[in-house]
Write a protein that holds these residues in place. Structure first.
Motif, PDB file in Angstrom:
ATOM      1  N   SER A   5     -74.930  15.479 -13.286  1.00 48.03           N
ATOM      2  CA  SER A   5     -75.645  14.270 -12.902  1.00 48.03           C
ATOM      3  C   SER A   5     -74.681  13.261 -12.293  1.00 48.03           C
ATOM      4  O   SER A   5     -73.620  12.990 -12.871  1.00 48.03           O
ATOM      5  CB  SER A   5     -76.331  13.657 -14.120  1.00 48.03           C
ATOM      6  OG  SER A   5     -76.997  12.466 -13.782  1.00 48.03           O
ATOM      7  N   GLN A   6     -75.034  12.746 -11.125  1.00 49.03           N
ATOM      8  CA  GLN A   6     -74.202  11.752 -10.470  1.00 49.03           C
ATOM      9  C   GLN A   6     -75.014  10.480 -10.231  1.00 49.03           C
ATOM     10  O   GLN A   6     -76.186  10.534  -9.891  1.00 49.03           O
ATOM     11  CB  GLN A   6     -73.677  12.276  -9.131  1.00 49.03           C
ATOM     12  CG  GLN A   6     -72.672  13.394  -9.271  1.00 49.03           C
ATOM     13  CD  GLN A   6     -72.031  13.747  -7.945  1.00 49.03           C
ATOM     14  OE1 GLN A   6     -72.216  14.837  -7.417  1.00 49.03           O
ATOM     15  NE2 GLN A   6     -71.260  12.812  -7.407  1.00 49.03           N
ATOM     16  N   SER A   7     -74.335   9.348 -10.392  1.00 46.20           N
ATOM     17  CA  SER A   7     -74.991   8.074 -10.128  1.00 46.20           C
ATOM     18  C   SER A   7     -73.987   7.081  -9.557  1.00 46.20           C
ATOM     19  O   SER A   7     -72.784   7.177  -9.855  1.00 46.20           O
ATOM     20  CB  SER A   7     -75.604   7.528 -11.420  1.00 46.20           C
ATOM     21  OG  SER A   7     -74.609   7.290 -12.391  1.00 46.20           O
ATOM     22  N   PRO A   8     -74.434   6.148  -8.716  1.00 45.86           N
ATOM     23  CA  PRO A   8     -75.783   6.084  -8.175  1.00 45.86           C
ATOM     24  C   PRO A   8     -76.009   7.171  -7.143  1.00 45.86           C
ATOM     25  O   PRO A   8     -75.057   7.826  -6.712  1.00 45.86           O
ATOM     26  CB  PRO A   8     -75.815   4.694  -7.544  1.00 45.86           C
ATOM     27  CG  PRO A   8     -74.401   4.464  -7.091  1.00 45.86           C
ATOM     28  CD  PRO A   8     -73.535   5.102  -8.155  1.00 45.86           C
ATOM     29  N   ARG A   9     -77.202   7.375  -6.722  1.00 45.95           N
ATOM     30  CA  ARG A   9     -77.511   8.359  -5.696  1.00 45.95           C
ATOM     31  C   ARG A   9     -77.073   7.840  -4.321  1.00 45.95           C
ATOM     32  O   ARG A   9     -76.590   8.608  -3.491  1.00 45.95           O
ATOM     33  CB  ARG A   9     -79.010   8.648  -5.713  1.00 45.95           C
ATOM     34  CG  ARG A   9     -79.442   9.782  -4.824  1.00 45.95           C
ATOM     35  CD  ARG A   9     -79.095  11.132  -5.416  1.00 45.95           C
ATOM     36  NE  ARG A   9     -79.611  12.205  -4.575  1.00 45.95           N
ATOM     37  CZ  ARG A   9     -78.941  12.742  -3.553  1.00 45.95           C
ATOM     38  NH1 ARG A   9     -77.742  12.279  -3.241  1.00 45.95           N
ATOM     39  NH2 ARG A   9     -79.482  13.718  -2.848  1.00 45.95           N
ATOM     40  N   ILE A  26     -71.902  19.144 -16.941  1.00 47.87           N
ATOM     41  CA  ILE A  26     -72.636  19.967 -17.891  1.00 47.87           C
ATOM     42  C   ILE A  26     -71.891  19.942 -19.219  1.00 47.87           C
ATOM     43  O   ILE A  26     -70.663  20.083 -19.255  1.00 47.87           O
ATOM     44  CB  ILE A  26     -72.788  21.392 -17.355  1.00 47.87           C
ATOM     45  CG1 ILE A  26     -73.729  21.387 -16.144  1.00 47.87           C
ATOM     46  CG2 ILE A  26     -73.309  22.333 -18.432  1.00 47.87           C
ATOM     47  CD1 ILE A  26     -73.852  22.723 -15.444  1.00 47.87           C
ATOM     48  N   SER A  27     -72.635  19.764 -20.291  1.00 47.05           N
ATOM     49  CA  SER A  27     -72.023  19.674 -21.602  1.00 47.05           C
ATOM     50  C   SER A  27     -71.177  20.913 -21.905  1.00 47.05           C
ATOM     51  O   SER A  27     -71.638  22.048 -21.722  1.00 47.05           O
ATOM     52  CB  SER A  27     -73.116  19.523 -22.660  1.00 47.05           C
ATOM     53  OG  SER A  27     -72.561  19.460 -23.956  1.00 47.05           O
ATOM     54  N   GLY A  28     -69.943  20.678 -22.339  1.00 45.75           N
ATOM     55  CA  GLY A  28     -69.069  21.792 -22.686  1.00 45.75           C
ATOM     56  C   GLY A  28     -68.212  22.302 -21.548  1.00 45.75           C
ATOM     57  O   GLY A  28     -67.304  23.114 -21.767  1.00 45.75           O
ATOM     58  N   HIS A  29     -68.475  21.858 -20.342  1.00 47.78           N
ATOM     59  CA  HIS A  29     -67.649  22.287 -19.208  1.00 47.78           C
ATOM     60  C   HIS A  29     -66.303  21.562 -19.269  1.00 47.78           C
ATOM     61  O   HIS A  29     -66.238  20.345 -19.238  1.00 47.78           O
ATOM     62  CB  HIS A  29     -68.348  22.017 -17.881  1.00 47.78           C
ATOM     63  CG  HIS A  29     -69.322  23.074 -17.496  1.00 47.78           C
ATOM     64  ND1 HIS A  29     -69.843  23.187 -16.233  1.00 47.78           N
ATOM     65  CD2 HIS A  29     -69.845  24.103 -18.220  1.00 47.78           C
ATOM     66  CE1 HIS A  29     -70.667  24.224 -16.181  1.00 47.78           C
ATOM     67  NE2 HIS A  29     -70.679  24.793 -17.381  1.00 47.78           N
ATOM     68  N   VAL A  30     -65.243  22.355 -19.282  1.00 46.54           N
ATOM     69  CA  VAL A  30     -63.903  21.818 -19.448  1.00 46.54           C
ATOM     70  C   VAL A  30     -63.383  21.210 -18.152  1.00 46.54           C
ATOM     71  O   VAL A  30     -62.742  20.178 -18.129  1.00 46.54           O
ATOM     72  CB  VAL A  30     -62.961  22.942 -19.939  1.00 46.54           C
ATOM     73  CG1 VAL A  30     -61.519  22.530 -19.850  1.00 46.54           C
ATOM     74  CG2 VAL A  30     -63.329  23.343 -21.360  1.00 46.54           C
ATOM     75  N   ALA A  93     -68.356  18.384  -9.346  1.00 48.09           N
ATOM     76  CA  ALA A  93     -68.692  19.719  -9.831  1.00 48.09           C
ATOM     77  C   ALA A  93     -68.015  19.932 -11.175  1.00 48.09           C
ATOM     78  O   ALA A  93     -66.930  19.411 -11.429  1.00 48.09           O
ATOM     79  CB  ALA A  93     -68.236  20.789  -8.840  1.00 48.09           C
ATOM     80  N   SER A  94     -68.669  20.684 -12.039  1.00 48.71           N
ATOM     81  CA  SER A  94     -68.025  21.091 -13.285  1.00 48.71           C
ATOM     82  C   SER A  94     -68.064  22.609 -13.370  1.00 48.71           C
ATOM     83  O   SER A  94     -68.881  23.252 -12.694  1.00 48.71           O
ATOM     84  CB  SER A  94     -68.684  20.448 -14.504  1.00 48.71           C
ATOM     85  OG  SER A  94     -70.000  20.925 -14.719  1.00 48.71           O
ATOM     86  N   SER A  95     -67.174  23.162 -14.175  1.00 49.95           N
ATOM     87  CA  SER A  95     -67.122  24.608 -14.269  1.00 49.95           C
ATOM     88  C   SER A  95     -66.869  25.045 -15.697  1.00 49.95           C
ATOM     89  O   SER A  95     -66.230  24.349 -16.487  1.00 49.95           O
ATOM     90  CB  SER A  95     -66.042  25.181 -13.354  1.00 49.95           C
ATOM     91  OG  SER A  95     -64.766  24.826 -13.816  1.00 49.95           O
TER      92      SER A  95
END
Lengths: 114, 117
Positions: A5-9, A26-30, A93-95
């Protein structure tokens, strides 16, 4: 959450103004990455975090750009004294790690400096 | 440093025709390879990825890509395109770590796909 999720758009800033862009991975993405995408171009790498450690900031275009991830979750990209050339879409981005390694991108923040 | 070349800036294909988008990468070891699609005003959606193993990978929306190490290529294909496939397509590469995971993606400049009715 289910996605990045990114803000503001959208953000319109007057030249010289400071802006802060937020990324909730994303929860847990290191790992967390920031990219800059100019109009009609591919995304360009800015910086990379592993947990709260900023491991690579080689892509930050100037010392006006600063990123942080103090608790290893939410990250903020700050741009000081914005210039017109900073106008772009900023993607986060998350991974995950392991065998199913992959990158999940947010929808981005479109920054317009006027 | 790794790099990605997408030689075609624009490609126009008739609806129902086959599609191949070219991607060449430069990297000294086995890379992670990705194809993303981006519709106007949208974020990047992953179509498929290659890490190892079978060099022909299947993705979403009927897309596939083939990794050819000898040609340093990872071309994207679809047997029959639909009008909804019109978008910008990006090939990307990342450096693998031995313990799993990778660093940031390096993207090509993109190929703009136009579908003719």
């Amino acid at each position: 959450g289910a996605g990045v999720s990114q803000s503001p758009r959208y953000k319109v800033a007057k030249r010289g103004q400071d802006v802060a862009l937020r990324c909730d991975p994303i929860s847990g993405h290191v790992s967390l990455f920031w990219y800059q995408q100019a109009l009609g171009q591919g995304p360009e790498f800015l910086t990379y975090f592993q947990n709260e450690a900023q491991l690579d900031k080689s892509g930050l275009p100037s010392d006006r750009f600063f990123a942080e991830r103090p608790e290893g979750s939410v990250s903020t990209l700050k741009i000081q004294r914005t210039q017109k050339e900073d106008s772009a879409v900023y993607l986060c981005a998350s991974s995950s790690s392991g065998r199913n390694y992959g990158y999940t991108f947010g929808s981005g923040t479109r920054l317009t400096v006027v | 440093a790794q790099s990605v070349t997408q030689p075609d800036i624009h490609i126009t294909v008739s609806e129902g025709a086959s599609l191949e988008l070219r991607c060449n990468y430069s990297y000294g070891a086995t890379p992670y390879l990705f194809w993303y699609v981006q519709s106007p005003g949208q974020g990047l959606q992953l179509l498929l990825k290659y890490f190892s193993g079978d060099t022909l990978v299947q993705g979403i929306k009927g897309f596939e890509a083939e990794f050819k190490r000898s040609q340093s290529s990872f071309n994207l294909r679809k047997p029959s395109v639909h009008w909804s496939d019109a978008a910008e397509y990006f090939c990307a590469v990342a450096r693998m770590y031995s313990g799993g995971g990778a660093d940031g993606l390096t993207f090509g400049k993109g190929t703009h796909l136009i579908i003719q009715p």
